[in-house]
Design an enzyme around this catalytic site. Structure first.
Site, PDB file in Angstrom:
ATOM      1  N   GLU A  21     -11.242   3.607   5.947  1.00 57.21           N
ATOM      2  CA  GLU A  21     -10.172   4.473   6.479  1.00 57.21           C
ATOM      3  C   GLU A  21     -10.859   5.555   7.312  1.00 57.21           C
ATOM      4  O   GLU A  21     -10.730   5.575   8.525  1.00 57.21           O
ATOM      5  CB  GLU A  21      -9.361   5.072   5.318  1.00 57.21           C
ATOM      6  CG  GLU A  21      -8.215   5.986   5.768  1.00 57.21           C
ATOM      7  CD  GLU A  21      -7.495   6.674   4.602  1.00 57.21           C
ATOM      8  OE1 GLU A  21      -8.049   6.737   3.487  1.00 57.21           O
ATOM      9  OE2 GLU A  21      -6.366   7.185   4.824  1.00 57.21           O
ATOM     10  N   ASP A  67       1.841   3.897   2.883  1.00 57.73           N
ATOM     11  CA  ASP A  67       0.825   4.785   2.304  1.00 57.73           C
ATOM     12  C   ASP A  67       1.470   5.950   1.542  1.00 57.73           C
ATOM     13  O   ASP A  67       1.649   5.863   0.323  1.00 57.73           O
ATOM     14  CB  ASP A  67      -0.137   5.285   3.390  1.00 57.73           C
ATOM     15  CG  ASP A  67      -1.513   5.678   2.852  1.00 57.73           C
ATOM     16  OD1 ASP A  67      -1.778   5.438   1.663  1.00 57.73           O
ATOM     17  OD2 ASP A  67      -2.337   6.218   3.632  1.00 57.73           O
ATOM     18  N   ASP A  68       1.791   7.042   2.249  1.00 55.96           N
ATOM     19  CA  ASP A  68       2.396   8.235   1.632  1.00 55.96           C
ATOM     20  C   ASP A  68       3.578   8.669   2.503  1.00 55.96           C
ATOM     21  O   ASP A  68       3.487   9.661   3.240  1.00 55.96           O
ATOM     22  CB  ASP A  68       1.353   9.369   1.567  1.00 55.96           C
ATOM     23  CG  ASP A  68       0.123   8.954   0.777  1.00 55.96           C
ATOM     24  OD1 ASP A  68       0.185   8.935  -0.455  1.00 55.96           O
ATOM     25  OD2 ASP A  68      -0.898   8.620   1.416  1.00 55.96           O
ATOM     26  N   HIS A 111       0.877  -1.190   0.000  1.00 61.61           N
ATOM     27  CA  HIS A 111       0.000   0.000   0.000  1.00 61.61           C
ATOM     28  C   HIS A 111       0.905   1.227   0.000  1.00 61.61           C
ATOM     29  O   HIS A 111       1.349   1.700   1.055  1.00 61.61           O
ATOM     30  CB  HIS A 111      -0.916  -0.035   1.232  1.00 61.61           C
ATOM     31  CG  HIS A 111      -1.907   1.087   1.287  1.00 61.61           C
ATOM     32  ND1 HIS A 111      -3.109   0.984   1.958  1.00 61.61           N
ATOM     33  CD2 HIS A 111      -1.894   2.334   0.773  1.00 61.61           C
ATOM     34  CE1 HIS A 111      -3.783   2.116   1.851  1.00 61.61           C
ATOM     35  NE2 HIS A 111      -3.047   2.966   1.137  1.00 61.61           N
ATOM     36  N   HIS A 155      -9.573   1.285  -1.309  1.00 61.01           N
ATOM     37  CA  HIS A 155      -9.490   1.895   0.013  1.00 61.01           C
ATOM     38  C   HIS A 155     -10.909   1.864   0.598  1.00 61.01           C
ATOM     39  O   HIS A 155     -11.858   2.313  -0.050  1.00 61.01           O
ATOM     40  CB  HIS A 155      -9.058   3.361  -0.079  1.00 61.01           C
ATOM     41  CG  HIS A 155      -7.596   3.572  -0.332  1.00 61.01           C
ATOM     42  ND1 HIS A 155      -6.920   3.008  -1.382  1.00 61.01           N
ATOM     43  CD2 HIS A 155      -6.679   4.310   0.351  1.00 61.01           C
ATOM     44  CE1 HIS A 155      -5.652   3.391  -1.338  1.00 61.01           C
ATOM     45  NE2 HIS A 155      -5.476   4.182  -0.297  1.00 61.01           N
ATOM     46  N   HIS A 207       1.398   4.915  -2.345  1.00 58.80           N
ATOM     47  CA  HIS A 207       1.040   5.803  -3.458  1.00 58.80           C
ATOM     48  C   HIS A 207       2.316   6.467  -3.946  1.00 58.80           C
ATOM     49  O   HIS A 207       2.977   7.170  -3.173  1.00 58.80           O
ATOM     50  CB  HIS A 207       0.061   6.874  -2.980  1.00 58.80           C
ATOM     51  CG  HIS A 207      -1.205   6.306  -2.409  1.00 58.80           C
ATOM     52  ND1 HIS A 207      -2.351   6.153  -3.147  1.00 58.80           N
ATOM     53  CD2 HIS A 207      -1.492   5.822  -1.170  1.00 58.80           C
ATOM     54  CE1 HIS A 207      -3.299   5.615  -2.398  1.00 58.80           C
ATOM     55  NE2 HIS A 207      -2.802   5.397  -1.189  1.00 58.80           N
TER      56      HIS A 207
HETATM   57  N1  ADE Z   1      -4.443   8.924  -1.739  1.00 62.65           N
HETATM   58  C1  ADE Z   1      -3.202   8.915  -1.234  1.00 62.65           C
HETATM   59  N2  ADE Z   1      -3.211   8.494   0.033  1.00 62.65           N
HETATM   60  C2  ADE Z   1      -4.496   8.220   0.349  1.00 62.65           C
HETATM   61  C3  ADE Z   1      -5.160   7.744   1.496  1.00 62.65           C
HETATM   62  N3  ADE Z   1      -4.507   7.446   2.632  1.00 62.65           N
HETATM   63  N4  ADE Z   1      -6.492   7.603   1.449  1.00 62.65           N
HETATM   64  C4  ADE Z   1      -7.168   7.891   0.344  1.00 62.65           C
HETATM   65  N5  ADE Z   1      -6.595   8.335  -0.768  1.00 62.65           N
HETATM   66  C5  ADE Z   1      -5.271   8.495  -0.770  1.00 62.65           C
HETATM   67 ZN    ZN Z   2      -3.665   4.841   0.571  1.00 66.06          ZN
END
Ligand code: ADE
Ligand code: ZN
Length: 338
Positions: free
Chosen positions: A200, A278-279, A17, A197, A19
């Site tokens: 969340e 994630d990011d 996971h 997703h 991005h």
């Molecule tokens: N795009 C990038 N990170 C995300 C996240 N945690 N939730 C939804 N969209 C995303």
């Molecule tokens: Zn994500």
């Protein structure tokens, strides 16, 4: 670093996971902005980092899409992906499954081809240099229409050999999986796997929709599944993987306190939970930091850490031979690290 942090950091891992636009470190953002003559509303790297305080998912997405606006050329996408892969390789990630958001770029006039060619070239180089394997997941932006997602899928069909699955991300609340039922039907009919997703910020009901209407084989995040005991039992029984992202949850205030992070309950209830970043450029840590952040708050044991890493390979889109090879290597390394 304590003993368990060293242990988990040394293990070969899969990341499921991630991005690619969320790996854009401010230093590289400044470099590419200068090269492309794009103005960014910050004077320094420190000022950028200071802006990374988010009250919720939407606060983050606004900054994330603005940052991605700097990316223009194939070289930019190559350098972005290369920088992530280097970092992942240093953290013993041997297999990575990467989301990219084509609409973030096509929506501002950057061709789909520019985006995917740059990313793909970097993935190929990582495979040749380090033997790192990867998959690409083309993610639809759920705040946009299903029609827009259909147009994106159409463009993706030309690169079906490079894309393993479709995904669904961006603003969750008010954009349920049911909005994308037809485009997911079409994507699966074209041979793509499906993930989404769900849970969340959105309710357990969205996880249910992702399973029943989109027929996903993995849920990204899935934290809120635990609000529904029946759904939780089903996730455990079917061993549906959840790609959980602890530091993201903390930074986006999905989880106020890591002491109460849902990974503890997910492990205890036998769910197929995995740990991911994630990011990472926005949330303060790559995959190893996401594992180590949970050790003390959740009192994770060595066996539990090993199970989480095993799950990363069990949940990956790998053929069975590759999966077994990765699991054998994992156990061999685990036996050697004290
Ligand atoms: N795009 C990038 N990170 C995300 C996240 N945690 N939730 C939804 N969209 C995303
Ligand atoms: Zn994500």
């Amino acid at each position: 670093m304590n003993e368990l942090a060293r242990f988990v950091s040394a293990l070969p891992k899969a990341e499921l996971h991630l991005h690619i636009e969320g790996t854009f470190e401010p230093e590289l953002m400044f470099e590419i902005a200068r090269r492309n003559n794009v103005r960014i509303p910050y004077k320094s790297v420190d000022e950028v980092r200071a802006a990374y305080r988010f009250g919720n998912l939407q606060d983050f997405l606004d900054i994330y899409y603005a940052g991605a606006g700097v990316l223009r050329t194939e070289r930019d996408f190559y350098e972005l992906t290369r920088a992530y892969l280097k970092k992942a390789h240093e953290q013993n990630v041997v297999h990575t499954e990467i989301f990219f958001d084509p609409q973030t770029h096509t929506g501002r006039g950057i061709p789909f081809d520019t985006v995917i060619r740059g990313i793909h070239a970097a993935l190929e180089d990582a495979r040749k240099e380090w033997g790192m394997t990867s998959r690409l997941i083309m993610s639809f932006l759920r705040h946009l229409s299903e029609e827009d997602a259909f147009a994106t899928l159409e463009q993706g069909l030309r690169y079906r050999d490079w894309i393993t699955a479709v995904g669904l991300d961006s603003s969750e609340l008010g954009n349920p999986p049911s909005k994308f039922r037809r485009v997911f039907d079409r994507a699966r009919a074209e041979g793509f796997l499906a993930v989404a997703h769900a849970g969340e910020e959105g309710p357990a009901e969205y996880v249910r929709e992702a399973l029943d209407l989109l027929h996903v084989t993995r849920i990204d995040h899935g934290n809120r599944s635990l609000d529904d005991a029946e759904l939780t039992r089903e996730l455990a029984r079917r061993q549906i993987p959840l790609t959980v992202c602890p530091l993201s949850n903390l930074k986006l205030q999905v989880c106020r306190d890591l002491n109460r992070h849902p990974v503890r309950q997910m492990l205890d209830e036998g769910l197929m939970v995995t740990i991911n970043s994630d990011d990472p450029a926005y949330f303060g840590g790559y995959v190893n930091e996401n594992y180590t952040a949970l050790i003390e708050p959740l009192q994770l044991t060595r066996d539990e850490l090993l199970r989480l890493v095993e799950n990363s390979f069990k949940a990956a889109f790998l053929d069975e031979t590759m999966r077994q090879t990765y699991l054998e290597n994992l156990h061999q390394t685990a036996g050697q690290v004290n």
